[in-house]
Design an enzyme around this catalytic site. Structure first.
Site, PDB file in Angstrom:
ATOM      1  N   PHE B 114       0.795  -1.192  -0.107  1.00 22.15           N
ATOM      2  CA  PHE B 114       0.084   0.058  -0.027  1.00 22.15           C
ATOM      3  C   PHE B 114       0.932   1.206   0.121  1.00 22.15           C
ATOM      4  CE2 PHE B 114      -4.588   0.932   0.695  1.00 22.15           C
ATOM      5  CZ  PHE B 114      -5.159  -0.333   0.225  1.00 22.15           C
ATOM      6  N   GLN B 227      -8.097  14.619   3.286  1.00 28.10           N
ATOM      7  CA  GLN B 227      -7.440  13.885   2.083  1.00 28.10           C
ATOM      8  C   GLN B 227      -8.144  13.787   0.904  1.00 28.10           C
ATOM      9  OE1 GLN B 227      -6.682   9.360   2.794  1.00 28.10           O
ATOM     10  NE2 GLN B 227      -4.582  10.345   2.912  1.00 28.10           N
ATOM     11  N   HIS B 229      -8.048  11.767  -2.472  1.00 28.48           N
ATOM     12  CA  HIS B 229      -7.459  10.346  -2.946  1.00 28.48           C
ATOM     13  C   HIS B 229      -7.429  10.315  -4.309  1.00 28.48           C
ATOM     14  CE1 HIS B 229      -7.387   6.164  -4.040  1.00 28.48           C
ATOM     15  NE2 HIS B 229      -7.389   5.819  -2.639  1.00 28.48           N
ATOM     16  N   LEU B 239     -14.800   5.516  -5.610  1.00 31.19           N
ATOM     17  CA  LEU B 239     -13.250   5.171  -5.245  1.00 31.19           C
ATOM     18  C   LEU B 239     -12.787   4.039  -6.191  1.00 31.19           C
ATOM     19  CD1 LEU B 239     -10.767   5.947  -3.136  1.00 31.19           C
ATOM     20  CD2 LEU B 239     -11.620   3.532  -2.361  1.00 31.19           C
ATOM     21  N   GLU B 242      -6.739   1.940  -3.677  1.00 31.33           N
ATOM     22  CA  GLU B 242      -5.299   2.025  -3.683  1.00 31.33           C
ATOM     23  C   GLU B 242      -4.811   0.652  -3.946  1.00 31.33           C
ATOM     24  OE1 GLU B 242      -3.342   5.019  -1.258  1.00 31.33           O
ATOM     25  OE2 GLU B 242      -2.192   3.573  -0.522  1.00 31.33           O
ATOM     26  N   ARG B 273      -0.484   9.658  -0.361  1.00 33.38           N
ATOM     27  CA  ARG B 273      -1.744  10.034  -1.123  1.00 33.38           C
ATOM     28  C   ARG B 273      -1.610  11.413  -1.392  1.00 33.38           C
ATOM     29  NH1 ARG B 273      -6.615   6.634   1.781  1.00 33.38           N
ATOM     30  NH2 ARG B 273      -5.848   4.575   0.628  1.00 33.38           N
ATOM     31  N   HIS B 337     -12.000  12.307   0.018  1.00 35.51           N
ATOM     32  CA  HIS B 337     -11.978  11.000   0.661  1.00 35.51           C
ATOM     33  C   HIS B 337     -12.053  10.785   2.050  1.00 35.51           C
ATOM     34  CE1 HIS B 337     -11.331   6.740   0.424  1.00 35.51           C
ATOM     35  NE2 HIS B 337     -10.224   6.576   1.015  1.00 35.51           N
ATOM     36  N   ARG B 372      -3.207  10.540   6.262  1.00 40.41           N
ATOM     37  CA  ARG B 372      -3.308   9.419   6.602  1.00 40.41           C
ATOM     38  C   ARG B 372      -2.761   8.227   5.642  1.00 40.41           C
ATOM     39  NH1 ARG B 372      -7.408   4.930   5.393  1.00 40.41           N
ATOM     40  NH2 ARG B 372      -8.595   6.593   3.876  1.00 40.41           N
TER      41      ARG B 372
END
Ligand SMILES: Cc1cc2nc3c(=O)[nH]c(=O)nc-3n(C[C@H](O)[C@H](O)[C@H](O)COP(=O)(O)OP(=O)(O)OC[C@H]3O[C@@H](n4cnc5c(N)ncnc54)[C@H](O)[C@@H]3O)c2cc1C
Ligand code: SF4
Ligand code: SF4
Ligand code: FES
Lengths: 317, 559
Positions: B114, B227, B229, B239, B242, B273, B337, B372
């Site tokens: 990730f 955030q 994304h 979405l 990721e 991100r 996001h 995050r």
């Protein structure tokens, strides 16, 4: 393009609370989903329309409803697919559940049935320090059922629930399978024992509706069939349903087709008078609808082939 | 009389984890949710949950360092250390409850890579990890003794002498208002995505708990950290996980170039991100995009991998775009996001107001700081949900229930709601106010910000708040009045929007997700501190709190 959306409405607080239809004209494009249109209606045209929805991406399970007669997730259905040249779309609440208001149905019985299958993992012995070891294939297989978002579409269109509201139904049974097939669960046999009772795995008529409408490929009917096999293998073969299957096999292997008149007799036993009487209404209904099976059961002309298949499949004694 | 030791508001991952912990501690526990628990937004989490397992050769310190760096040094290092230390334990306990995590060849839990992390430490269930965990916690909820109020909407917290003693809530099915007494209330109401338009978040993610706490006088922290994304669909904002890039998908511009090479040469598509979203925004602004998007290319991953590990986005491609992602790249753009900030709590979920706890996305511990990391949020929900449940149960033991004038309190709330229902049509609509708010927030508090834009957004919000006081609700019924629910949600969202804009205007530097074109550099000397905002009769009041630094001194962030 323009689309006419017909929505079945119901307002319990109306003077005369009876269902009615509202029709709306909305603009849609190639990507517009049924849910987009409903949100559009609710936000810009008619705020009194009630429906459940949340994720817009087929994962929360809120937006099941009947679109052109079949249960679907509104957010997973593009208008251009069901009404390619514009025209009209008909939207109704899910079936087999009581309507609270408009497209919102009472899901209490649905959750109660899920709860009725003891839907929690019951491992045996002390927990290991780390994770339970389990083959990835088993987990991938379970992912197929765990993908169930409890949307209710299958329950809405299940043909047995239409006549017997006690049936646990496809969603709860698929949930049960998730534990029966989990290598970490220790209660496979007790679970099967309770699932084989009335309203359980033997009450499904294999109509396939649940497989067809499920938006997540869970195929509840297939899971139910696997549990039937598992129940029989576990020695639960004296059950009405199991005997039904045995009788089914015997009859088909004899004549190459199903003798629907003999089947009930073989299943419950010729001398079980009360049970035999209980079949009378079914027979009558079948007669009225022109579905009475022929009294003189004919053998298939090439019945030998069918018998050969059965001999091949039969375990060597 | 509805009465509990511990009442959890919200039945997502944080809420159910908290309730399970509290009931295990012997507390009489209730959980209340405006949707059926399995409809909660946690089920949208596709990618996975992070944990550094020692027996896989990983170390919690490494996870903690990646998190600290990802946060652009705004995360509190003591809280981050704690979260990363217990991550393995929490993960295994989820597995023991029944989560069907994907396995490796030896039958142990398998991992995937990730963003923003140097090691593959994300555990997953295909690409529906959130749903798989949420449904298992729901199974545990069914097994437990917890009282569950489903499709009940919390409208206010009940405060008496500076202490929270329960909530007022509307049963959506009947429209009736009830008071539920509680010695402690744990807010687990999730994020505030719908404050922005578009957003990856579900329609129910409206910041309710954040605003309820704010109204009750609890300070909010890090609210400016929102955030975006990097891979969301244009228009709907849906979405694309990721996990796709984790499995090796590329980001391409209109010339087919992997442009991340120029922005983050070592981590490429898997940089943090905020970094990837900024890079995409620049590419699109410089004319290297296609219709305002860049391309996410999965084709080289092969059909089998895509169908096995990325099945949900394969379906999203087919259903929403009508494309087969094994054959065609997906047009994506940055989209709102996640809210890093929220209700300020300590590591036990406790806020500065007695009786009020918070956990999950609505809380700010702060473990995410300025940005995050993917798959750290699910971890945050279970770790701090668990701890809040334990602590609240413990505290409830030594607390006695204050007597409350239930009729009076319910009567007042009913009057407030009745006033909303009684308004005459004036041409305005709840949906229109929300859209105006969302559009303004996206335009001025998105990936890049500056003083003028943010000021404009704040002015807009203040006007919208005016409009909100008279906007009518069209549905006048009591039964399942979703129109009424939207109205209440809008009021709560406007408070969140204001808190975000006020905090963002305050921070005069660029850090994490907060990128200002008028202050493009990070400025540790002046701004290595949290911004807090508290609601007062005179309007929002700003204060600060120090960032806790234990072992990692701030350095420049390169990927
Ligand atoms: C599309 C998407 C993908 C994501 N993927 C990942 C990922 O791969 N890994 C990761 O770690 N994180 C991921 N996240 C983030 C993560 O999913 C969320 O931060 C997390 O699930 C939030 O959980 P929660 O329990 O705090 O809140 P939620 O799950 O949002 O639950 C909120 C609960 O509060 C209730 N509630 C709210 N308001 C009220 C009210 N007024 N009255 C009564 N009840 C109320 C709701 O009904 C709901 O039950 C993703 C987020 C999104 C949007
Ligand atoms: S196959 Fe069985 S469970 Fe499925 S819809 Fe038909 S009767 Fe119901
Ligand atoms: S089996 Fe399919 S149709 Fe039935 S509840 Fe689950 S996801 Fe919905
Ligand atoms: S809105 Fe969530 S499944 Fe359709």
């Amino acid at each position: 393009m323009d689309l006419a959306v017909k929505v079945r409405r119901y307002d319990p607080e109306a003077k005369e609370p009876i269902p009615y239809w509202s029709e709306y004209k909305v603009e849609v494009d190639e990507y517009t989903t049924v849910l987009d249109t409903l949100i559009n209606i609710r936000e810009d045209i008619d705020g009194t329309l009630s429906l459940r929805c949340s994720c817009r991406s087929a994962i929360c399970g809120s937006c099941s409803m009947r679109v052109n007669g079949h249960a679907q997730l509104a957010c997973k259905t593009r208008v251009s697919e069901i009404a390619p040249d514009g025209g009209s779309v008909t939207i109704e609440p899910m079936g087999n559940m009581e309507v609270i208001k408009d497209l919102v149905v009472d899901m209490t019985p649905f959750w109660d049935k899920v709860k009725a299958v003891d839907p929690w993992l019951q491992p045996e012995g002390p927990e290991p320090e780390g994770e339970y070891l389990a083959p990835n294939e088993d987990m991938l297989h379970l992912a197929g059922v765990m993908g169930c978002i409890l949307c209710g579409a299958c329950v809405s269109d299940c043909t047995v629930l239409e006549v017997d509201s006690n049936f646990l139904g496809p969603a709860a049974l698929a949930k049960a399978y998730r534990f029966v097939a989990d290598p970490r669960d220790s209660q496979e046999k007790p679970r099967l024992d309770s699932l084989r009772q009335y309203s359980g795995i033997w009450d499904c008529t294999r109509c396939m509706e649940c497989v067809q409408v499920c938006p997540k490929g869970v195929a509840p009917m297939d899971r139910i069939m696997v549990m039937r096999d598992l129940a029989m293998n576990a020695g639960f073969d004296k059950e009405i349903g199991a005997r039904h299957t045995d009788a089914f096999v015997e009859l088909v292997s004899h004549s190459g087709r199903l003798d629907e008149l003999k089947l009930p007799v073989k299943t419950v036993g010729m001398f079980n008078i009360r049970a035999m009487q209980s079949f009378a209404p079914v027979g009558l209904r079948a007669l009225v609808r022109g579905k009475m099976p022929p009294i003189f059961h004919k053998m298939l002309p090439n019945v030998e082939n069918v018998r050969r298949i059965f001999r091949k499949l039969e375990p060597k004694k | 009389m509805l009465e509990h030791d511990v009442l959890v508001v919200g039945a997502g991952l944080a809420g159910m984890r908290a309730a399970l912990a509290a009931t295990e501690m012997g507390a009489n526990t209730g959980i209340i949710s405006k949707v059926y628990p399995v409809r909660s937004h946690s089920n949208a989490a596709q990618g996975g949950i992070n944990a550094a397992l020692v027996d896989r050769g990983d170390a919690w310190e490494e996870h903690a360092y990646d998190t600290v760096k990802g946060s652009d040094y705004l995360g509190d290092q003591d809280s981050i250390e704690l979260m990363c230390q217990v991550a393995g334990e929490e993960l295994i306990s989820l597995e023991h409850m029944g989560v069907i995590f994907n396995r490796d060849d030896e039958g142990r839990l398998g991992t995937r890579a990730f963003g923003g992390q140097r090691r593959a430490r994300t555990f997953f269930v295909a690409d529906f990890t959130g749903q798989a965990i949420l449904h298992v916690l729901y199974e545990q909820l069914l097994k437990s003794e917890i009282t569950s109020y489903e499709e009940w909407f919390v409208t206010s917290l009940v405060m008496q002498e500076g202490k929270c003693c329960g909530v007022l809530a509307m049963e959506i099915r009947t429209g009736r208002v009830y008071l539920i007494k509680a010695k402690t209330v744990i807010l687990c109401t999730g994020g505030l995505g719908r404050v922005f338009e578009p957003s990856t978040n579900a329609l129910i993610v409206t910041g309710d708990g954040i605003a309820l706490a704010y109204r009750a006088g609890v300070p909010l922290m890090d609210m400016e950290m929102v955030q975006y994304h990097p891979t969301t669909l244009k228009g709907s904002g849906v979405l694309i996980t990721e996990g796709a890039r984790g499995e090796g998908a590329y980001l391409l511009n209109k010339d087919g170039e992997r442009f991340m090479e120029r922005y983050a040469p070592s981590m490429m598509e898997l940089a943090s991100r905020d970094v990837v979203s900024r890079s995409e925004t620049i590419e699109i602004a410089e004319g290297n995009g296609i219709n305002g998007s860049v391309l996410l290319d999965c084709r080289h991953l092969g059909e089998q991998l895509i169908k096995e590990k990325l099945s949900q986005i394969y379906d999203i491609g087919l259903d929403l775009l009508g494309i087969d992602i094994t054959q065609e790249p997906i047009p994506v753009q940055p989209g709102m996001h996640y809210q890093m900030g929220g209700i300020k709590t300590d590591v036990d979920g406790l806020t500065s107001v007695p009786g009020i706890y918070a956990a999950g996305e609505c809380a700010c511990v702060s473990v995410h700081g300025g940005n995050r990391l993917g798959a750290n949020s699910l971890l945050d929900t279970v770790v701090f949900g668990h701890r809040a449940g334990n602590h609240a149960a413990e505290v409830s033991k030594g607390t006695t229930q204050e007597p409350l004038d239930v009729e009076e309190l319910v009567g007042q709330e009913e009057k407030r709601l009745a006033e909303i229902l009684s308004r005459d049509a004036n041409g305005d609509r709840v949906a229109r106010i929300r859209l105006d708010m969302g559009t303004a927030m996206n335009a001025h508090l998105g990936v890049y910000r500056d003083q003028n834009g943010m000021k404009e957004a704040l002015d807009t919000i203040q006007q919208l708040k005016e409009r909100y006081t008279t906007v009518p609700v069209e549905d006048k019924g009591r039964t399942f009045n979703t129109d009424m629910v939207f109205d209440l949600e809008l009021g709560l969202m406007l408070d969140c929007a204001e808190a975000i804009a006020v905090s963002a205007l305050e921070r005069k530097e660029s850090r994490g997700a907060h990128s200002r074109t008028d202050f493009p550099e990070r400025n540790d000397a002046d701004w290595l501190k949290h911004i807090l905002v508290t609601s007062t009769p005179e309007g929002p009041k700003i204060s600060y709190s120090p960032v806790v630094i234990t072992q990692w001194t701030p350095e420049e962030r390169k990927y």
